[in-house]
Design a protein around this motif. Sequence first.
Motif, PDB file in Angstrom:
ATOM      1  N   VAL A 132       0.838  -1.199   0.000  1.00 37.66           N
ATOM      2  CA  VAL A 132       0.000   0.000   0.000  1.00 37.66           C
ATOM      3  C   VAL A 132       0.875   1.252   0.000  1.00 37.66           C
ATOM      4  CG1 VAL A 132      -1.753   1.280   1.280  1.00 37.66           C
ATOM      5  CG2 VAL A 132      -1.880  -1.216   1.151  1.00 37.66           C
ATOM      6  N   LYS A 133       1.971   1.201   0.726  1.00 40.26           N
ATOM      7  CA  LYS A 133       2.884   2.342   0.787  1.00 40.26           C
ATOM      8  C   LYS A 133       3.541   2.618  -0.564  1.00 40.26           C
ATOM      9  CE  LYS A 133       4.531   5.396   3.725  1.00 40.26           C
ATOM     10  NZ  LYS A 133       3.623   6.305   4.463  1.00 40.26           N
ATOM     11  N   ALA A 134       3.708   1.560  -1.372  1.00 39.16           N
ATOM     12  CA  ALA A 134       4.383   1.729  -2.662  1.00 39.16           C
ATOM     13  C   ALA A 134       3.603   2.631  -3.606  1.00 39.16           C
ATOM     14  CB  ALA A 134       4.607   0.364  -3.303  1.00 39.16           C
ATOM     15  N   TYR A 135       2.256   2.668  -3.467  1.00 39.43           N
ATOM     16  CA  TYR A 135       1.449   3.507  -4.354  1.00 39.43           C
ATOM     17  C   TYR A 135       1.755   4.991  -4.174  1.00 39.43           C
ATOM     18  CZ  TYR A 135      -1.501  -0.418  -5.772  1.00 39.43           C
ATOM     19  OH  TYR A 135      -1.959  -1.588  -6.306  1.00 39.43           O
ATOM     20  N   GLN A 136       2.344   5.381  -3.065  1.00 40.45           N
ATOM     21  CA  GLN A 136       2.672   6.787  -2.834  1.00 40.45           C
ATOM     22  C   GLN A 136       3.929   7.220  -3.576  1.00 40.45           C
ATOM     23  OE1 GLN A 136       2.814   7.657   1.362  1.00 40.45           O
ATOM     24  NE2 GLN A 136       0.925   6.515   1.813  1.00 40.45           N
ATOM     25  N   PHE A 143       6.414 -10.658  -9.167  1.00 37.02           N
ATOM     26  CA  PHE A 143       7.654 -11.232  -8.641  1.00 37.02           C
ATOM     27  C   PHE A 143       7.377 -12.292  -7.583  1.00 37.02           C
ATOM     28  CE2 PHE A 143      11.311 -10.813  -5.611  1.00 37.02           C
ATOM     29  CZ  PHE A 143      12.286 -11.332  -6.452  1.00 37.02           C
ATOM     30  N   ILE A 144       6.179 -12.283  -7.028  1.00 34.03           N
ATOM     31  CA  ILE A 144       5.830 -13.274  -6.012  1.00 34.03           C
ATOM     32  C   ILE A 144       5.818 -14.691  -6.592  1.00 34.03           C
ATOM     33  CG2 ILE A 144       3.362 -13.011  -6.425  1.00 34.03           C
ATOM     34  CD1 ILE A 144       2.865 -13.530  -3.501  1.00 34.03           C
ATOM     35  N   ILE A 145       5.509 -14.853  -7.886  1.00 33.32           N
ATOM     36  CA  ILE A 145       5.393 -16.184  -8.476  1.00 33.32           C
ATOM     37  C   ILE A 145       6.745 -16.908  -8.503  1.00 33.32           C
ATOM     38  CG2 ILE A 145       4.639 -17.500 -10.477  1.00 33.32           C
ATOM     39  CD1 ILE A 145       2.393 -16.108  -8.991  1.00 33.32           C
ATOM     40  N   PRO A 146       7.816 -16.330  -9.085  1.00 34.95           N
ATOM     41  CA  PRO A 146       9.096 -17.048  -9.045  1.00 34.95           C
ATOM     42  C   PRO A 146       9.641 -17.250  -7.632  1.00 34.95           C
ATOM     43  CG  PRO A 146       9.395 -14.833  -9.946  1.00 34.95           C
ATOM     44  CD  PRO A 146       7.928 -15.090  -9.886  1.00 34.95           C
ATOM     45  N   ILE A 180      10.302   6.737  -7.821  1.00 31.38           N
ATOM     46  CA  ILE A 180       9.955   5.470  -8.474  1.00 31.38           C
ATOM     47  C   ILE A 180      10.846   4.339  -7.976  1.00 31.38           C
ATOM     48  CG2 ILE A 180       9.889   4.276 -10.699  1.00 31.38           C
ATOM     49  CD1 ILE A 180       9.049   6.845 -11.994  1.00 31.38           C
ATOM     50  N   LEU A 181      12.127   4.619  -7.752  1.00 39.21           N
ATOM     51  CA  LEU A 181      13.038   3.565  -7.309  1.00 39.21           C
ATOM     52  C   LEU A 181      12.620   3.018  -5.948  1.00 39.21           C
ATOM     53  CD1 LEU A 181      15.607   1.974  -7.930  1.00 39.21           C
ATOM     54  CD2 LEU A 181      16.919   3.775  -6.770  1.00 39.21           C
ATOM     55  N   LEU A 182      12.269   3.911  -5.024  1.00 43.62           N
ATOM     56  CA  LEU A 182      11.810   3.469  -3.710  1.00 43.62           C
ATOM     57  C   LEU A 182      10.491   2.701  -3.815  1.00 43.62           C
ATOM     58  CD1 LEU A 182      11.933   3.417  -0.620  1.00 43.62           C
ATOM     59  CD2 LEU A 182      10.861   5.692  -0.616  1.00 43.62           C
ATOM     60  N   GLY A 183       9.568   3.200  -4.626  1.00 43.38           N
ATOM     61  CA  GLY A 183       8.292   2.523  -4.786  1.00 43.38           C
ATOM     62  C   GLY A 183       8.435   1.131  -5.378  1.00 43.38           C
ATOM     63  N   ASP A 184       9.278   1.000  -6.413  1.00 41.50           N
ATOM     64  CA  ASP A 184       9.499  -0.316  -7.008  1.00 41.50           C
ATOM     65  C   ASP A 184      10.170  -1.272  -6.024  1.00 41.50           C
ATOM     66  OD1 ASP A 184       8.399   0.760  -9.256  1.00 41.50           O
ATOM     67  OD2 ASP A 184      10.283   0.966 -10.366  1.00 41.50           O
ATOM     68  N   GLY A 185      11.083  -0.735  -5.233  1.00 48.20           N
ATOM     69  CA  GLY A 185      11.717  -1.571  -4.215  1.00 48.20           C
ATOM     70  C   GLY A 185      10.724  -2.058  -3.169  1.00 48.20           C
ATOM     71  N   LEU A 186       9.779  -1.204  -2.790  1.00 52.05           N
ATOM     72  CA  LEU A 186       8.749  -1.614  -1.831  1.00 52.05           C
ATOM     73  C   LEU A 186       7.843  -2.699  -2.410  1.00 52.05           C
ATOM     74  CD1 LEU A 186       7.702   1.836  -0.287  1.00 52.05           C
ATOM     75  CD2 LEU A 186       9.005   0.015   0.809  1.00 52.05           C
ATOM     76  N   VAL A 187       7.551  -2.605  -3.712  1.00 56.19           N
ATOM     77  CA  VAL A 187       6.718  -3.634  -4.344  1.00 56.19           C
ATOM     78  C   VAL A 187       7.449  -4.980  -4.346  1.00 56.19           C
ATOM     79  CG1 VAL A 187       5.546  -4.334  -6.461  1.00 56.19           C
ATOM     80  CG2 VAL A 187       5.533  -1.944  -5.763  1.00 56.19           C
ATOM     81  N   LEU A 188       8.717  -4.969  -4.708  1.00 57.22           N
ATOM     82  CA  LEU A 188       9.492  -6.214  -4.708  1.00 57.22           C
ATOM     83  C   LEU A 188       9.611  -6.793  -3.302  1.00 57.22           C
ATOM     84  CD1 LEU A 188      12.350  -5.287  -7.209  1.00 57.22           C
ATOM     85  CD2 LEU A 188      10.334  -6.699  -7.648  1.00 57.22           C
ATOM     86  N   LEU A 189       9.816  -5.930  -2.315  1.00 53.31           N
ATOM     87  CA  LEU A 189       9.884  -6.397  -0.931  1.00 53.31           C
ATOM     88  C   LEU A 189       8.559  -6.991  -0.493  1.00 53.31           C
ATOM     89  CD1 LEU A 189      11.318  -6.608   1.807  1.00 53.31           C
ATOM     90  CD2 LEU A 189      10.600  -4.255   2.282  1.00 53.31           C
ATOM     91  N   SER A 190       7.469  -6.349  -0.868  1.00 53.75           N
ATOM     92  CA  SER A 190       6.153  -6.872  -0.516  1.00 53.75           C
ATOM     93  C   SER A 190       5.907  -8.235  -1.156  1.00 53.75           C
ATOM     94  CB  SER A 190       5.067  -5.883  -0.952  1.00 53.75           C
ATOM     95  OG  SER A 190       3.788  -6.427  -0.773  1.00 53.75           O
ATOM     96  N   ALA A 191       6.299  -8.393  -2.421  1.00 55.54           N
ATOM     97  CA  ALA A 191       6.112  -9.676  -3.098  1.00 55.54           C
ATOM     98  C   ALA A 191       6.909 -10.783  -2.416  1.00 55.54           C
ATOM     99  CB  ALA A 191       6.523  -9.550  -4.568  1.00 55.54           C
ATOM    100  N   ALA A 192       8.148 -10.483  -2.025  1.00 55.11           N
ATOM    101  CA  ALA A 192       8.961 -11.488  -1.338  1.00 55.11           C
ATOM    102  C   ALA A 192       8.369 -11.852   0.024  1.00 55.11           C
ATOM    103  CB  ALA A 192      10.395 -10.972  -1.178  1.00 55.11           C
ATOM    104  N   LEU A 193       7.869 -10.854   0.750  1.00 53.21           N
ATOM    105  CA  LEU A 193       7.254 -11.122   2.058  1.00 53.21           C
ATOM    106  C   LEU A 193       5.966 -11.938   1.913  1.00 53.21           C
ATOM    107  CD1 LEU A 193       7.777  -7.667   3.823  1.00 53.21           C
ATOM    108  CD2 LEU A 193       9.048  -9.782   4.209  1.00 53.21           C
ATOM    109  N   TYR A 194       5.174 -11.609   0.905  1.00 53.99           N
ATOM    110  CA  TYR A 194       3.961 -12.386   0.650  1.00 53.99           C
ATOM    111  C   TYR A 194       4.312 -13.837   0.317  1.00 53.99           C
ATOM    112  CZ  TYR A 194       0.323  -8.771   0.694  1.00 53.99           C
ATOM    113  OH  TYR A 194      -0.574  -7.821   1.090  1.00 53.99           O
TER     114      TYR A 194
END
Length: 413
Positions: A126-130, A143-146, A195-209
């Motif tokens: 949710v934070k990544a959308y900001q 990224f969650i799939i692989p 954008i770099l921070l937001g993309d990093g948060l998305v990747l982190l969220s996918a790994a945590l999920y």
Amino acid sequence: MAANQPGEDCMDGRSEAQRGGFLVRIREFKPKEVFTWQLLKTLAMGQGLAGLICGTAVSSQYLAAEFHLNTPMLQSFLNYTLLCATYTSMMICRRGDGNILQILRRRWWRYLLLGLVDVEANYTVVKAYQYTTLTSVQMLDCFIIPVLMILSWWILKTRYRLIHYVAVCLCLLGVGAMVGADLLAGRDQGSTSNILLGDGLVLLSAALYAVSNVSQEYTVKNLSRVEFLGMVGLFGTVISTVQMVILERNELSNIIWSWQVGLLLAAYALCMYALYSFMPIVMKLSSATSVNLSLLTADLFSLFCGIFLFQYNFSGLYLVSLVVILIGFIVFNAVPPPTAAAVSSSSSSICEEGCYENPGATEDDSNRDEDPERIPAEVEEEDEERRADKTDSSQSFREETDGDRSVEQSTKM
């Protein structure tokens, strides 16, 4: 010329059998064997989960757009509170090893880490959308799939085949069509502040999920669904409360309460509660990877709702994306991925006539392993007869030895 070794004959026979078996499977393809009731039930339940995620997305969109309410930890807190009130209370009423005190005594730190992972996965996405755009979130969230496939291979000992990788590529291709439709429709919403921070948060969220889902699959299939949801609800409530007080106390004080805000928050919490409650059931029928492949259609359902609610522009690529993702999901579940136990049992099978992968194995042993219909009582009787024969032979050997010793002693005298 040297004669072929048994191992070489075995390998040649196996490769020929694999090539021939593939052609036979194509010729003997029967749709009824693929589209089973189990597959259709998994597909329907997976799309039901995607519909629940669509409900959370629509309610969050209304809260952010109409009431300027951005409180992800408050929304997560409501969900974890419902889980705690339901499933943790059930564990308190249990007796024996299923009681909450017994579980906390043995595995409290594991569920504490799992609760932390789950809370932060919900918060970071949710934070990544900001900071980044909707397109980046949709693409990088795959990224969650692989990560799931790697963790399932490492932790759950799942062994995927080529058809499963093809199915995953089909699903990702469908997501690419969806993102392309968003770009063509000019629906690249979101922020570009970092954008770099937001993309990093998305990747982190996918790994945590991915970590949370693999842990959920292991717990559901080896322990119980109530234990997983009760422990996640307990520790998730504690962690989200602390994080909400620290990070969102200003937003909470500025909320203008109304019945619309309360209704939207209740809708979000109920959708998340239903998602958490039913996902372990679907995961027990299939796997964490299969469930997340079915959830790829959630963004499409949100787009279809947005066409009527938020006046989004429609594109035919949305339907193409939906069909491609569903085809990939069906292909993935048509052939269940073998586990480590199935792989080890299949590796000890016979290659050809008189050719065994274990050179020391005899034909009698192989026949015993091959026949799945042998009655355990008959096998035990045969084992007892063999042990009796060994005992008789050892006794006769001892008698002969004693007789020889007595003859030697009489000769000496």
